[in-house]
Design an enzyme around this catalytic site. Structure first.
Site, PDB file in Angstrom:
ATOM      1  N   GLY A  43     -28.775   9.191  70.303  1.00  0.00           N
ATOM      2  CA  GLY A  43     -28.286   8.718  71.592  1.00  0.00           C
ATOM      3  C   GLY A  43     -28.885   9.550  72.728  1.00  0.00           C
ATOM      4  N   SER A 115     -33.650  11.854  66.282  1.00  0.00           N
ATOM      5  CA  SER A 115     -33.732  11.741  67.731  1.00  0.00           C
ATOM      6  C   SER A 115     -32.780  12.757  68.370  1.00  0.00           C
ATOM      7  CB  SER A 115     -33.433  10.298  68.144  1.00  0.00           C
ATOM      8  OG  SER A 115     -33.812  10.064  69.470  1.00  0.00           O
ATOM      9  N   TRP A 116     -31.883  12.331  69.271  1.00  0.00           N
ATOM     10  CA  TRP A 116     -30.925  13.269  69.854  1.00  0.00           C
ATOM     11  C   TRP A 116     -30.131  13.996  68.769  1.00  0.00           C
ATOM     12  CZ3 TRP A 116     -29.104  16.388  73.344  1.00  0.00           C
ATOM     13  CH2 TRP A 116     -27.761  16.797  73.277  1.00  0.00           C
ATOM     14  N   ASP A 271     -45.075   7.717  67.354  1.00  0.00           N
ATOM     15  CA  ASP A 271     -43.851   7.822  68.149  1.00  0.00           C
ATOM     16  C   ASP A 271     -44.200   8.068  69.616  1.00  0.00           C
ATOM     17  OD1 ASP A 271     -41.384   8.462  69.270  1.00  0.00           O
ATOM     18  OD2 ASP A 271     -40.690   9.533  67.487  1.00  0.00           O
ATOM     19  N   HIS A 299     -40.844   5.754  66.704  1.00  0.00           N
ATOM     20  CA  HIS A 299     -39.549   6.428  66.842  1.00  0.00           C
ATOM     21  C   HIS A 299     -38.480   5.803  65.952  1.00  0.00           C
ATOM     22  CE1 HIS A 299     -37.058   9.324  68.968  1.00  0.00           C
ATOM     23  NE2 HIS A 299     -36.135   8.394  69.156  1.00  0.00           N
TER      24      HIS A 299
END
Length: 335
Positions: A43, A115-116, A271, A299
Site C-alpha cells: 500500500g 512493495s510497501w 519494475d 512490480h
C-alpha cells in the site's frame, strides 16, 4: 506447473486495541503448533490479502495476516473523512506489529511482504531483530525520498501523457511544487467531490505505471471497491507526502542490524514502480540476504515471481528459529 497450497480458513481472528483509538484486524490460519509467519501487506493502506495464504503450507506454518491502521477491517477506517490519520505513522505500525506478536504469544516469526510491505518489514526487523527468524521480500522498496520522487515524477519521462494528467488534476498553483503534499490536501478537503476527483486521478496514475507489465491490468487500482480505494489513496498520500516518516536512506543505512537474519529478495527486472537498484543496494548492505531477479516481471510480479516466493517460504518451513544464517549474499536471475 507450480502447485500452491490450498487456502485454509482462519481458525482465530479479532480486533486488537493498539491505543490511540485504533483497533487492527488480525487472523491466524494453518497449524496452531506450526512455525509462526506473518504477511505484511503493501500500500500503504491496501489491507490484508487472503490470497497470500497460498505460499504457506497449512500443515507446517502458523500464519498471521493483519490489516494495518485505518484499512481493511481495521477501525476506524480511512474511507471516512472524519477519521484522523494523525496516529498512523511507520513508528505506529512497527509498534502494532510488536504488540500483535506479543498478543499471539509468538517468540519469533518469519516475515513476508512486498512493495510497501517490504519497507515496513525492514523497519520492524531493524527495530526488533531478535523477533525475526527469516525475511522474504518481493518488489523491494525502502521508500527513500528518491524512490518516492521516481514513482510520482521521474517515471513520468516514460509515461508523459498519464503523468501530465496526474499533475494537471491539481490546481495550477500546485503543479510545479510538491505534488504529493498537494494531493494530500485535496484528499482531506471538506468537499466530497474534490476528494473523489483527487482519488480517481491518483489511482489512474498508479494504474498507468503497472498497466504495461506482463500481468498488469489497465484498472488494477481504479477497479477496487470505493471504500478500499479511498483508504488506499488517502493513506498512501499521507505516508509518501511525509517521506514515510523515515530518515532519508534510513533502512539501507541500518541494514547491518539485520545481520544473522536470512533473507530472500525477489524483484522484477521490469519494475517501473520500484526499479531494481533498491533491491540491489539492499542485497549488498545485508550480508545474509540473497537477491533473485525475475527477468519477465514488473512490480506486480509474474508466474516466476510466485514460484520464487513459494520456494523461499518452503525452504524456511522446517528451519529452526535458532539456526544461524544460511550463508552469504548472492544474486540469481530467473524467469
Amino acid at each position: 506447473m507450480t502447485v500452491f497450497h490450498p487456502f485454509g480458513e482462519p481458525y482465530a481472528e479479532g480486533l486488537l486495541d493498539v491505543g490511540d483509538g485504533q483497533r487492527i484486524h488480525w487472523e491466524v490460519s494453518g497449524n496452531p503448533d506450526g512455525k509462526p509467519a506473518v504477511v505484511v501487506h503493501g500500500g500503504p493502506g491496501s489491507g490484508l490479502n487472503a490470497r497470500n495464504r497460498k505460499y504457506f503450507d497449512p500443515a507446517r506454518y502458523r500464519l498471521v495476516l493483519f490489516s494495518q491502521r485505518n484499512c481493511g477491517r481495521s477501525e476506524p477506517h480511512a474511507a471516512d473523512p472524519a477519521t484522523s490519520l494523525e496516529h498512523n505513522t511507520t513508528a505506529h505500525l512497527v509498534a502494532d506489529l510488536e504488540r500483535l506478536r506479543e498478543h499471539l504469544g509468538i517468540e519469533r516469526w518469519l516475515m513476508f511482504g512486498g512493495s510497501w510491505g517490504s519497507t515496513l518489514i525492514l523497519a520492524y526487523a531493524q527495530a526488533h531483530p531478535g523477533r525475526v527468524s527469516e525475511i522474504v521480500l518481493s518488489a523491494v522498496t525502502t521508500t527513500r525520498p528518491e524512490e518516492i520522487d521516481w514513482l510520482y515524477r521521474g517515471v513520468g519521462r516514460l509515461l508523459p501523457g498519464p503523468w501530465e494528467a496526474f499533475r494537471d488534476a491539481l490546481p495550477p498553483e500546485d503543479r510545479d511544487g510538491d505534488l504529493l503534499a498537494a494531493y494530500d490536501r485535496l484528499l482531506n478537503d471538506p468537499d466530497e467531490s474534490v476528494r473523489r476527483a483527487a482519488t480517481t486521478a491518483w489511482a489512474t496514475w498508479e494504474d498507468a505505471v503497472i498497466a504495461h507489465e506482463t500481468t498488469g491490468s489497465p484498472n488494477a487500482y481504479t477497479a477496487r471497491p470505493p471504500e478500499a480505494l479511498t483508504a488506499f489513496v488517502r493513506i498512501t498520500a499521507h505516508y509518501f507526502s511525509r517521506r514515510a516518516f523515515l530518515e532519508p536512506g534510513q533502512l539501507l543505512r541500518d541494514a547491518h542490524r539485520l545481520a544473522g537474519i536470512p533473507g530472500v529478495l525477489i524483484h522484477g527486472a521490469l519494475d517501473l514502480d520500484s526499479p531494481l537498484d533498491t533491491a540491489w543496494a539492499l542485497a549488498k548492505a545485508w550480508p545474509d540476504a540473497e537477491l533473485t531477479v525475475i527477468q519477465d516481471a514488473g512490480h506486480t510480479g509474474s508466474p516466476a515471481t510466485g514460484e520464487a516466493v513459494l520456494a523461499a517460504i518452503e525452504r524456511f518451513a522446517d528451519r529452526s528459529a535458532r539456526t544461524g544464517s544460511d550463508g552469504p549474499s548472492t544474486v540469481r536471475s530467473q524467469g
